[in-house]
Design a protein around this motif. Structure first.
Motif, PDB file in Angstrom:
ATOM      1  N   SER A 133       0.775  -1.176   0.220  1.00  0.00           N
ATOM      2  CA  SER A 133       0.019   0.032  -0.097  1.00  0.00           C
ATOM      3  C   SER A 133       1.124   1.352   0.084  1.00  0.00           C
ATOM      4  O   SER A 133       1.917   1.326   0.701  1.00  0.00           O
ATOM      5  N   THR A 134       0.383   2.360  -0.885  1.00  0.00           N
ATOM      6  CA  THR A 134       0.971   3.415  -0.739  1.00  0.00           C
ATOM      7  C   THR A 134       1.058   4.183   0.810  1.00  0.00           C
ATOM      8  O   THR A 134       1.997   4.883   1.030  1.00  0.00           O
ATOM      9  N   ASP A 135       0.027   4.005   1.284  1.00  0.00           N
ATOM     10  CA  ASP A 135      -0.120   4.434   2.723  1.00  0.00           C
ATOM     11  C   ASP A 135       1.023   4.019   3.715  1.00  0.00           C
ATOM     12  O   ASP A 135       1.318   4.731   4.621  1.00  0.00           O
ATOM     13  N   ILE A 136       1.183   2.794   3.315  1.00  0.00           N
ATOM     14  CA  ILE A 136       2.335   2.396   4.426  1.00  0.00           C
ATOM     15  C   ILE A 136       3.844   2.998   4.153  1.00  0.00           C
ATOM     16  O   ILE A 136       4.274   3.239   5.111  1.00  0.00           O
ATOM     17  N   ILE A 137       3.934   3.029   2.828  1.00  0.00           N
ATOM     18  CA  ILE A 137       5.187   3.698   2.441  1.00  0.00           C
ATOM     19  C   ILE A 137       5.331   5.289   3.052  1.00  0.00           C
ATOM     20  O   ILE A 137       6.195   5.795   3.820  1.00  0.00           O
ATOM     21  N   LYS A 138       4.067   5.533   2.794  1.00  0.00           N
ATOM     22  CA  LYS A 138       3.882   7.163   3.142  1.00  0.00           C
ATOM     23  C   LYS A 138       4.082   7.256   4.810  1.00  0.00           C
ATOM     24  O   LYS A 138       4.713   8.146   5.539  1.00  0.00           O
ATOM     25  N   THR A 139       3.621   6.331   5.621  1.00  0.00           N
ATOM     26  CA  THR A 139       3.587   6.126   7.036  1.00  0.00           C
ATOM     27  C   THR A 139       4.950   5.967   7.325  1.00  0.00           C
ATOM     28  O   THR A 139       5.407   6.855   8.331  1.00  0.00           O
ATOM     29  N   LEU A 140       5.749   5.102   6.998  1.00  0.00           N
ATOM     30  CA  LEU A 140       6.964   4.757   7.319  1.00  0.00           C
ATOM     31  C   LEU A 140       7.903   5.979   7.127  1.00  0.00           C
ATOM     32  O   LEU A 140       8.810   6.322   7.885  1.00  0.00           O
ATOM     33  N   LEU A 141       7.580   6.619   5.940  1.00  0.00           N
ATOM     34  CA  LEU A 141       8.521   8.014   5.564  1.00  0.00           C
ATOM     35  C   LEU A 141       8.178   8.977   6.638  1.00  0.00           C
ATOM     36  O   LEU A 141       8.981   9.871   7.028  1.00  0.00           O
ATOM     37  N   GLY A 142       7.118   9.211   6.714  1.00  0.00           N
ATOM     38  CA  GLY A 142       6.348  10.273   7.757  1.00  0.00           C
ATOM     39  C   GLY A 142       6.918   9.940   9.049  1.00  0.00           C
ATOM     40  O   GLY A 142       7.288  10.780   9.907  1.00  0.00           O
ATOM     41  N   ARG A 143       7.066   8.569   9.699  1.00  0.00           N
ATOM     42  CA  ARG A 143       7.593   8.354  10.978  1.00  0.00           C
ATOM     43  C   ARG A 143       9.147   8.524  10.765  1.00  0.00           C
ATOM     44  O   ARG A 143       9.685   8.488  11.990  1.00  0.00           O
ATOM     45  N   GLU A 144       9.664   8.681   9.725  1.00  0.00           N
ATOM     46  CA  GLU A 144      11.331   8.833   9.522  1.00  0.00           C
ATOM     47  C   GLU A 144      11.623   7.460   9.919  1.00  0.00           C
ATOM     48  O   GLU A 144      13.087   7.611  10.357  1.00  0.00           O
ATOM     49  N   TRP A 145      11.110   6.409   9.765  1.00  0.00           N
ATOM     50  CA  TRP A 145      11.796   5.153  10.213  1.00  0.00           C
ATOM     51  C   TRP A 145      12.359   4.727   8.808  1.00  0.00           C
ATOM     52  O   TRP A 145      13.533   4.038   9.234  1.00  0.00           O
ATOM     53  N   ILE A 146      12.177   5.181   7.824  1.00  0.00           N
ATOM     54  CA  ILE A 146      12.761   4.649   6.584  1.00  0.00           C
ATOM     55  C   ILE A 146      13.174   5.882   5.792  1.00  0.00           C
ATOM     56  O   ILE A 146      12.265   7.107   5.825  1.00  0.00           O
ATOM     57  N   HIS A 147      13.918   5.905   4.762  1.00  0.00           N
ATOM     58  CA  HIS A 147      14.180   7.084   3.708  1.00  0.00           C
ATOM     59  C   HIS A 147      14.712   6.440   2.444  1.00  0.00           C
ATOM     60  O   HIS A 147      15.151   5.249   2.286  1.00  0.00           O
ATOM     61  N   GLN A 148      14.540   7.486   1.275  1.00  0.00           N
ATOM     62  CA  GLN A 148      14.997   6.828   0.092  1.00  0.00           C
ATOM     63  C   GLN A 148      16.639   7.055   0.223  1.00  0.00           C
ATOM     64  O   GLN A 148      17.164   8.263   0.160  1.00  0.00           O
ATOM     65  N   VAL A 149      17.143   5.977  -0.308  1.00  0.00           N
ATOM     66  CA  VAL A 149      18.719   5.920  -0.328  1.00  0.00           C
ATOM     67  C   VAL A 149      19.254   5.819  -1.612  1.00  0.00           C
ATOM     68  O   VAL A 149      20.581   6.221  -1.923  1.00  0.00           O
ATOM     69  N   GLY A 150      18.556   5.837  -2.579  1.00  0.00           N
ATOM     70  CA  GLY A 150      19.053   5.924  -4.068  1.00  0.00           C
ATOM     71  C   GLY A 150      17.828   5.164  -5.041  1.00  0.00           C
ATOM     72  O   GLY A 150      16.865   5.225  -4.527  1.00  0.00           O
ATOM     73  N   ILE A 151      18.523   4.910  -6.269  1.00  0.00           N
ATOM     74  CA  ILE A 151      17.593   4.586  -7.367  1.00  0.00           C
ATOM     75  C   ILE A 151      18.297   3.568  -8.151  1.00  0.00           C
ATOM     76  O   ILE A 151      19.222   3.258  -8.249  1.00  0.00           O
ATOM     77  N   ARG A 152      17.439   2.296  -8.107  1.00  0.00           N
ATOM     78  CA  ARG A 152      17.918   1.087  -8.881  1.00  0.00           C
ATOM     79  C   ARG A 152      17.796   1.308 -10.504  1.00  0.00           C
ATOM     80  O   ARG A 152      17.096   1.969 -10.878  1.00  0.00           O
ATOM     81  N   ASN A 153      19.230   1.315 -11.071  1.00  0.00           N
ATOM     82  CA  ASN A 153      19.232   1.493 -12.334  1.00  0.00           C
ATOM     83  C   ASN A 153      18.664   0.477 -13.203  1.00  0.00           C
ATOM     84  O   ASN A 153      19.366  -0.517 -14.010  1.00  0.00           O
ATOM     85  N   VAL A 154      17.186   0.312 -13.236  1.00  0.00           N
ATOM     86  CA  VAL A 154      16.633  -0.634 -14.061  1.00  0.00           C
ATOM     87  C   VAL A 154      15.422   0.141 -14.768  1.00  0.00           C
ATOM     88  O   VAL A 154      15.051   1.372 -14.238  1.00  0.00           O
ATOM     89  N   PRO A 155      14.874  -0.253 -15.715  1.00  0.00           N
ATOM     90  CA  PRO A 155      13.635   0.681 -16.346  1.00  0.00           C
ATOM     91  C   PRO A 155      12.864   0.731 -15.040  1.00  0.00           C
ATOM     92  O   PRO A 155      12.279   0.147 -14.363  1.00  0.00           O
ATOM     93  N   GLY A 156      12.260   1.962 -15.256  1.00  0.00           N
ATOM     94  CA  GLY A 156      11.181   2.585 -14.254  1.00  0.00           C
ATOM     95  C   GLY A 156      12.124   3.484 -13.067  1.00  0.00           C
ATOM     96  O   GLY A 156      11.374   4.171 -12.392  1.00  0.00           O
ATOM     97  N   ARG A 157      13.437   2.830 -12.894  1.00  0.00           N
ATOM     98  CA  ARG A 157      14.137   3.891 -11.694  1.00  0.00           C
ATOM     99  C   ARG A 157      13.548   3.677 -10.352  1.00  0.00           C
ATOM    100  O   ARG A 157      13.404   4.720 -10.284  1.00  0.00           O
ATOM    101  N   PRO A 158      13.099   2.458  -9.956  1.00  0.00           N
ATOM    102  CA  PRO A 158      12.394   2.537  -8.882  1.00  0.00           C
ATOM    103  C   PRO A 158      13.280   3.101  -7.473  1.00  0.00           C
ATOM    104  O   PRO A 158      14.613   2.919  -7.479  1.00  0.00           O
TER     105      PRO A 158
END
Length: 231
Positions: free
Chosen positions: A122-147
């Protein structure tokens, strides 16, 4: 100990007592005039002396990553928690499974998490974890879509009272979320009548209950999370 070092120790202790977050050596150095700051070694010596002094007390000097804080010991948590005026936040089992996957397999993409759990995240799960500052984006995988690649933060270590990720329990010991909660000094209270399920297959439905948002057809098992940390 010399008198100047004794005063330095007192200053460091006072700062740790009033700080609302763990303090790094850089933050401690920022308290002193730029023309006459103590050395890093002097601050480390003061910290070591404080650790010895707190060894037999009801509070301890706890290292969190490269920072330190003063907190009550875990054994007194049952009494201290009764002072809390607000109920702790409630999270779904799916959110905790997602957090566990990120903690153990980081850096991971949303697709990696879905591969392990077997259902969409769920997008809400990722948003909640980001909002709690328990996780953060550390980079982008160099594959199609660059997740985006996600990893845990210092706030994650602080909340779960961990010095580093090496203090996480070994994966071989993780049979279900109750084991994870015990190892991370969490208290998980399932709602009456809720059935527990093994996350070995990581197949619980998504959704996060804190804001009432759910995007799955079946009801969530709600879990109440209490960190054992004590400021």
């Amino acid at each position: 100990m010399s008198e100047p070092n004794a005063e330095l120790k007192n200053i460091i202790e006072a700062a740790l007592l009033v700080a609302g977050q763990p303090l790094t050596i850089d933050k401690m150095l920022a308290m002193f005039p730029s023309e006459s700051p103590p050395t890093r070694e002097e601050i480390r010596d003061a910290i070591s002396q404080l650790e010895e002094e707190y060894a037999e007390r009801v509070v301890e000097l706890k290292q969190i990553d490269r920072a330190w804080r003063i907190q009550t010991r875990d054994k007194y948590a049952p009494w201290i928690t009764r002072l809390a005026e607000e109920r702790p936040a409630r999270y779904s089992r799916a959110l905790l499974e997602t957090l566990a996957i990120i903690a153990y397999r980081q850096p991971v993409t949303r697709g990696d998490i879905e591969d392990v759990r077997g259902v969409s995240v769920s997008t809400d799960i990722i948003k909640t974890l980001l909002g709690r500052e328990w996780i953060h984006q550390v980079g982008i995988r160099n594959v199609p879509g660059r997740p985006a690649l996600y990893g845990t933060t210092r706030e994650f270590l602080e909340h779960f009272n961990l010095k580093s990720l090496e203090e996480l329990p070994p994966l071989s010991a993780l049979r279900d979320l109750d084991v994870i909660s015990n190892e991370l000094n969490l208290r998980l209270d399932l709602e009456p009548g809720a059935e527990t399920s093994s996350p070995a297959a990581m197949s619980a439905p998504d959704g996060e209950s804190q804001d009432g948002a759910q995007d799955v057809p079946e009801p969530e098992t709600l879990i109440e999370v209490r960190s054992a940390e004590r400021e």
